[in-house]
Design an enzyme around this catalytic site. Structure first.
Site, short mmCIF file in Angstrom:
data_model
loop_
_atom_site.label_atom_id
_atom_site.label_comp_id
_atom_site.label_asym_id
_atom_site.label_seq_id
_atom_site.Cartn_x
_atom_site.Cartn_y
_atom_site.Cartn_z
N SER A 28 56.48 46.09 11.26
CA SER A 28 55.14 45.52 11.24
C SER A 28 54.39 46.04 10.02
O SER A 28 54.82 45.82 8.89
CB SER A 28 54.43 45.83 12.56
OG SER A 28 53.30 45.02 12.72
N ASP A 84 57.03 35.62 17.01
CA ASP A 84 56.13 36.73 16.74
C ASP A 84 54.70 36.23 16.54
O ASP A 84 54.45 35.36 15.70
CB ASP A 84 56.60 37.47 15.48
CG ASP A 84 55.94 38.83 15.31
OD1 ASP A 84 54.81 39.00 15.79
OD2 ASP A 84 56.56 39.70 14.70
N HIS A 135 57.14 39.83 18.64
CA HIS A 135 56.88 41.00 17.81
C HIS A 135 57.62 42.24 18.31
O HIS A 135 58.04 43.08 17.50
CB HIS A 135 55.38 41.27 17.78
CG HIS A 135 54.95 42.22 16.71
ND1 HIS A 135 55.04 41.90 15.36
CD2 HIS A 135 54.43 43.47 16.76
CE1 HIS A 135 54.58 42.91 14.64
NE2 HIS A 135 54.21 43.87 15.47
#
Length: 686
Positions: free
Chosen positions: A537, A622, A657
Site C-alpha cells: 500500500s 482493491d 486490498h
C-alpha cells in the site's frame, strides 16, 4: 504474446495537463475496469507470472505446508466478558474461517453458536465476516459481510434465541453498527457507492425496510469520514467525524435514540481529539494548546466545549499519549517513549501510579479487549520478534499476572532461544537517527553475505511495531535476517516523527529507508547482492520511490498493492480515499504540492536504467489502491528498464486490498512472496 515472454501493454498516449505542465501517460487506459482489453492484459501478466514461477510450484506448496504445520489448526481464543456472557472464537482443523460462540457467565452454561462462518462462506471465492454487535438484552445481534473484497459490507440482523436471520439486507455500509438501549434500534454508517467514503449515519429499527431508515447525519465535507459507536459505559451513542488533521464528535443518550445528537466540541482545523465517558465526566485525548504528543483532559458531561476542559495528564515532549482505557477504579494509559510501548495504571484517587515492567527493546505491548468496566483485571497483549503472541491478565490491585494464552508454535524445531533480536540506529542525510528492529537465527556471521529482508511503511502515523511472526520463521531458518525500518511518517518516535514524513517532508520517508539499507550493508549484516525490501500500500509507494532513487542497493523488492501513481490518483476525487488524504499527501491542485508530489511519484519517475528484481502483487477489487496503479507501473517498467532482472506481476482477480479472506489462502500468498526471495538466493532445495 506467449506465456514465456513478458506481456507488452499497448501504448495509448494520454496528455494530462495542469499548472501548465504536461504529463504523457501511455497506460492511462488500464483504468477501464472490466473491459476485454484490460482483462486480457491482466490475465496475460498472470499467465506470465505462472510460467516464470512454474519451477517453484513444488517448493511453494512445501513452504505452504511448512507454515501451515506451525499453526494450531483446532484453536480457540481467550474468552472475553461482556454483559453477562463470555465470547470467544474457535477454529477447527482444515477450515478457513472461525466459529463465533458465547456462554453465559454461570456454572454449567451451555455453549451457543452465534456464527458458523465456514458454512456461511460456502460458494464464495471471497468472504469477509466483518464484525458483530449484540443488543443490550442479549437477544439480537447485528453483523456484516463482504463477498467482493471491496470493503462494502451488507448488514444483517439475527435473532439469537431462534437462530433466524432476517431477510432485511442493508447494503453499502462500513461494516459497523451499534444498538440503542431499547434493544430494537440500531445505528449504522453508509459509504458512498463510488468514493467509498463513509458519509451518512442512519437509524434502523428491527423489522423495518431499509428504505424507511432515518438519515441522522450526513458529512458534507469530503475530506472527513464518519462512524458511530457506543461508549464503554453504555451511556452514550457517539458519532465520530475524522479527517487527517481534525476531529468532531456528537453525543446522544443511548436511552433516547429518537432525540437529536449534540455536538461535543465543533471541529477546528488542527484540533484532533478522542473521547471516553466515565461517571460525571468525559475524558478527552487531544492536541490543543500545541500538545503535539497529545494530552488528557476531562470535562463535565453537561459542558463539553473546549473552554471547560481541565487537564489530567499534561503534554510531554518525549512521550506520545496513544490511548486510554477506563475502569471503575483505574485509568489505564497506553503511551510510547523512545519508540517503545508503555502501559501505565493510575487509580482514580491518585494513590497508585505505576507501569507494567518490560525489559526488551524490540517488543510490542498493547491494551487488549477490556469491555468489562467493573474489574481490577487489565487484559493486555505482548510479543517480541523472538517471543510468540501472548494474552495476559494483570491484576492492577495485587500486581499478579496470568498468561491466559501464548501462541503455540507446532514445530519441534522452534525454540525462542535460537533467535536473537535487537535495535540499531542509522543516520539519515539530515543527521536524524532512524531506528531499525531486526531478528535472525543465532550463529550467523556478519560477513555481508546474509540475505536480509527490510520492511517499511512510513505513512499515516501508523507505527509498525516489532512483533512475532510464525511464517517469518521460514525465512529465518533459511538464513535470512528480517528488519523493520522505523522511518518517519509513522509515530514510532512520537507525533513529530509523523509530521516530518508527510506533505512537503514526505521525502524523509524515502531517504530514511535508504539510510537504513545503507547502514545494514555498512555494518555487514548484508550486501546489495543479498538485500531485499518489502512494503504494501503506502509501503508499496515506498518501494517504488526507493528503487527509482537507489536501485543499486537492492537485489529484489516486493511491492504489494502499491500506491505508485500518486499524482494522477490524488487529482481524481472520484477515486476512493482521495479527498480524505489531502492532509497526508497534499492537494496537487495546488501547484506547490503538485510539483513536490511529481518529483517522487514512482510511476512518474520510472527511467531507462537498471532496476532490481521486482514482484508486484495486487487485488482486482482493491478499494484503496486501485488495480490499475500497479498495472500501469509494471507496464511502464517493462517499457523502460534496461536490465534483464525479473519483473513479475500477479493480480488476484477475486480479492481486494487485504488479500485472501481465509487463513490458509493467506498463507499461500506469503509462500508465493517468500519463494520469490528464496529463488533469487538459490535457496530452493527442498
Amino acid at each position: 504474446m506467449t506465456k514465456n515472454k513478458p506481456p507488452k501493454a499497448p501504448k495509448k498516449e494520454k496528455i494530462l495537463e495542469i499548472h501548465s505542465d504536461k504529463r504523457v501517460d501511455n497506460y492511462f487506459w488500464l483504468n477501464q475496469r472490466d473491459t476485454p482489453e484490460v482483462l486480457d492484459y491482466l490475465n496475460a501478466e498472470n499467465d506470465y507470472f505462472l510460467s516464470q514461477t512454474k519451477h517453484t510450484e513444488t517448493f511453494q506448496e512445501h513452504l505452504f505446508q511448512e507454515m501451515k504445520a506451525r499453526i494450531k489448526e483446532d484453536d480457540e481464543s481467550v474468552p472475553y466478558k461482556y454483559n453477562g456472557y463470555w465470547y470467544y472464537t474457535r477454529f477447527e482443523k482444515g477450515k478457513e474461517y472461525p466459529i463465533y460462540l458465547r456462554k453465559k457467565d454461570q456454572e454449567g452454561a451451555v455453549e451457543e453458536i452465534l456464527f458458523e462462518v465456514n458454512k456461511m462462506a460456502k460458494g464464495y471465492k471471497f468472504y469477509q465476516f466483518a464484525e458483530f454487535s449484540v443488543s443490550p438484552d442479549n437477544k439480537w445481534v447485528s453483523f456484516s459481510i463482504d463477498t467482493r473484497g471491496r470493503r462494502m459490507y451488507s448488514l444483517f440482523l439475527k435473532n439469537i434465541e431462534t437462530g433466524e436471520i432476517l431477510s432485511t439486507e442493508i447494503k453499502n455500509t462500513d461494516g459497523s453498527s451499534c444498538w440503542a438501549n431499547d434493544n430494537k434500534t440500531i445505528f449504522y454508517t453508509k459509504i458512498h457507492s463510488q468514493t467509498l467514503r463513509s458519509y451518512r449515519i442512519y437509524r434502523h429499527q428491527i423489522g423495518q425496510e431499509p428504505k424507511r431508515d432515518t438519515l441522522i447525519f450526513e458529512e458534507k465535507d469530503d475530506t472527513f469520514n464518519i462512524g458511530i459507536f457506543k461508549s464503554k459505559s453504555q451511556k452514550y451513542l457517539v458519532i465520530q467525524s475524522e479527517s487527517t488533521l481534525s476531529s468532531e464528535y456528537q453525543i446522544l443518550d443511548a436511552n433516547t435514540p429518537f432525540e437529536k445528537f449534540k455536538i461535543f466540541h465543533p471541529r477546528e482545523r488542527g484540533l484532533e481529539y478522542d473521547i471516553a465517558h466515565y461517571g460525571d465526566y468525559f475524558y478527552i485525548i487531544n492536541n490543543s494548546d500545541e500538545a503535539t504528543n497529545f494530552k488528557l483532559d476531562r470535562t463535565p458531561v453537561e459542558r463539553t466545549e473546549k473552554t471547560h476542559w481541565e487537564n489530567v495528564i499534561a503534554h510531554r515532549e518525549n512521550t506520545l499519549l496513544e490511548d486510554i482505557e477506563i475502569f471503575k477504579d483505574y485509568l489505564v494509559i497506553s503511551e510510547r517513549y523512545n519508540g517503545l510501548s508503555r502501559i501505565r495504571m493510575i487509580t482514580w484517587d491518585g494513590l497508585q501510579d505505576k507501569y507494567l515492567p518490560f525489559d526488551n527493546e524490540t517488543y510490542t505491548a498493547s491494551i487488549g479487549l477490556n469491555l468489562d468496566f467493573d474489574t481490577e483485571v487489565l487484559r493486555y497483549t505482548y510479543s517480541s520478534m523472538t517471543t510468540p503472541y501472548s494474552v495476559i491478565d494483570y491484576n492492577m490491585r495485587t500486581g499478579e499476572s496470568e498468561v491466559k494464552k501464548e501462541q503455540e508454535i507446532l514445530s519441534s524445531d522452534f525454540k525462542k532461544e535460537n533467535y536473537q533480536s535487537h535495535r540499531l540506529w542509522a543516520t539519515a542525510p539530515d543527521g536524524v537517527q532512524v531506528p531499525i528492529s531486526l531478528v535472525y537465527r543465532k550463529g550467523i556471521e556478519l560477513d555481508g553475505k546474509n540475505p536480509l529482508l527490510l520492511y517499511g511503511y512510513g505513512s499515516y502515523g501508523i507505527t509498525i511495531d516489532p512483533s512475532f511472526s510464525t511464517t517469518r520463521l521460514s525465512l529465518l531458518d533459511r538464513g535470512f535476517i528480517f528488519a523493520i525500518a522505523h522511518i518517519r511518517g509513522g509515530e514510532y518516535l512520537g507525533r513529530p516523527w509523523y509530521e516530518q514524513g508527510k506533505l512537503l517532508q514526505k521525502k524523509n520517508t524515502f531517504s530514511d529507508f535508504i539510510a537504513c539499507a545503507t547502514h545494514l550493508i555498512k555494518e555487514k549484516y548484508t550486501s546489495s547482492e543479498h538485500l531485499y525490501a518489502i512494503g504494501g500500500s503506502a509501503g508499496g509507494l515506498l518501494m517504488g520511490a526507493v528503487i527509482n532513487q537507489a536501485p543499486e542497493l537492492f537485489h529484489g523488492i516486493i511491492a504489494s498493492v502499491p500506491f505508485v501513481d500518486v499524482v494522477t490518483t490524488m487529482l481524481d476525487d472520484s477515486i476512493p480515499l482521495t479527498t480524505g488524504e489531502y492532509d497526508e499527501w497534499g492537494n496537487p491542485n495546488d501547484q506547490e504540492y503538485y510539483n513536490y508530489m511529481k518529483s517522487y511519484s514512482p510511476y512518474d519517475n520510472v527511467e531507462a536504467k537498471n532496476y532490481p528484481n521486482i514482484l508486484v502483487l495486487t487485488g482486482y477489487h482493491d478499494s484503496q489502491v486501485q488495480y490499475w496503479e500497479p498495472a500501469k507501473w509494471v507496464a511502464k517498467l517493462r517499457e523502460l528498464k534496461i536490465d534483464n532482472n525479473k519483473l513479475l506481476f500477479y493480480t488476484d482477480m477475486s480479492s481486494g486490498h487485504s488479500g485472501a479472506s481465509g487463513r490458509y489462502e493467506s498463507l499461500k500468498e506469503i509462500a508465493r512472496e517468500y519463494t520469490f526471495l528464496l529463488d533469487l538466493e538459490n535457496r530452493i532445495t527442498e
